[in-house]
Design an enzyme around this catalytic site. Structure first.
Site, PDB file in Angstrom:
ATOM      1  N   PRO A  88      72.990  69.651 -34.184  1.00 29.32           N
ATOM      2  CA  PRO A  88      73.465  68.270 -34.361  1.00 29.32           C
ATOM      3  C   PRO A  88      74.172  67.708 -33.131  1.00 29.32           C
ATOM      4  O   PRO A  88      74.304  66.493 -32.996  1.00 29.32           O
ATOM      5  CB  PRO A  88      74.412  68.358 -35.567  1.00 29.32           C
ATOM      6  CG  PRO A  88      74.627  69.805 -35.834  1.00 29.32           C
ATOM      7  CD  PRO A  88      73.514  70.562 -35.199  1.00 29.32           C
ATOM      8  N   GLU A 115      77.055  77.761 -39.322  1.00 29.74           N
ATOM      9  CA  GLU A 115      77.844  76.701 -38.681  1.00 29.74           C
ATOM     10  C   GLU A 115      77.461  76.465 -37.229  1.00 29.74           C
ATOM     11  O   GLU A 115      78.012  75.597 -36.571  1.00 29.74           O
ATOM     12  CB  GLU A 115      79.332  77.014 -38.793  1.00 29.74           C
ATOM     13  CG  GLU A 115      79.821  77.226 -40.226  1.00 29.74           C
ATOM     14  CD  GLU A 115      79.555  76.026 -41.126  1.00 29.74           C
ATOM     15  OE1 GLU A 115      79.900  74.904 -40.736  1.00 29.74           O
ATOM     16  OE2 GLU A 115      78.987  76.241 -42.210  1.00 29.74           O
TER      17      GLU A 115
END
Ligand code: 6GU
Length: 228
Positions: A88, A115
């Site tokens: 991201p 994560e």
């Protein structure tokens, strides 16, 4: 073009890759796509690929060992290629990046989960980090599918209709979105197809379409600005 997809969830790609457009393109030898399980490069009885972050914090990080070994293993087999890391935090995908990728001979797509990646993976591999938008997915797999879909339909022969890729939204020098389009019937629930499209006057039709595309692009730009 050859595309390697490196993932902890190879099964997510089966129906996607066998689907209509891609399945046919692969069968015709226009594109060679291989999926590799990162866990195959993990060690120990547990074949561990992730661990807790040093310094604390939520979730799990991908460990450098299995990921770097997987990338280097695939690269040894089939050449380095252009390494893309789906994350991201990467540069935001758009049609010009898709076009840039479609000109590569070979792409390696590295999907993350959990994560994120241990920073040393980026330091060692210097990947092209790409995101598909400003929201968070639970992994890079869906983003990799977005890239494979958008890139493969630009390859010669895959679409079977080269004009349709050239006329797509965001293509061409002006990067316009497409305006309205119509098919049969000529009238539906009292709504009529614009006369110009039935005129047979191709110059007028092209001018009308361009005008509508400019208008659609302007409206979209305005809306995007309002949303910010
Ligand atoms: Cl490439 N990965 C993840 N996990 N989330 C995203 C993304 C990628 N692009 C947008 N959100």
């Amino acid at each position: 073009m050859r595309i390697d997809i490196l993932t902890l969830f190879p099964e997510m790609f089966t129906s996607f890759l066998d689907g209509s457009l891609l399945g046919a393109a692969r069968a015709a030898g226009l594109i060679d796509i291989r999926v590799t399980d990162i866990r195959d490069f993990a060690e120990g009885v547990h074949r561990q690929v992730d661990d807790r972050p040093f310094g604390g914090g939520p979730g799990m990080l991908l460990m450098p060992g299995p990921v770097v070994d997987c990338v280097e293993g695939v690269q040894r087999q089939a050449g380095a290629g252009h390494l893309v890391m789906l994350t991201p935090g990467g540069r935001r995908l758009d049609q010009s990046i898709v076009e840039e990728l479609s000109r590569k001979e070979r792409i390696v797509l590295l999907c993350g989960r959990y994560e994120g990646f241990d920073e040393r993976i980026k330091e060692i591999l210097s990947p092209d980090e790409i995101s598909i938008g400003d929201y968070v997915l639970s992994g890079g797999e869906v983003a990799a599918m977005v890239i494979v879909d958008a890139v493969s339909r630009l390859l010669p022969g895959v679409l079977g209709h080269e004009e349709s890729a050239r006329q797509d939204s965001f293509s061409g020098a002006e990067r316009l979105v497409e305006g309205p389009q119509y098919t049969r019937p000529r009238e539906y629930r009292g709504l009529h197809v614009p006369d110009v499209l039935l005129s047979g006057d191709h110059k007028r039709i092209a001018a009308w379409r361009h005008e509508r595309a400019v208008d659609a692009t302007r409206r979209r730009t305005l809306q995007t600005t309002i949303n910010k």
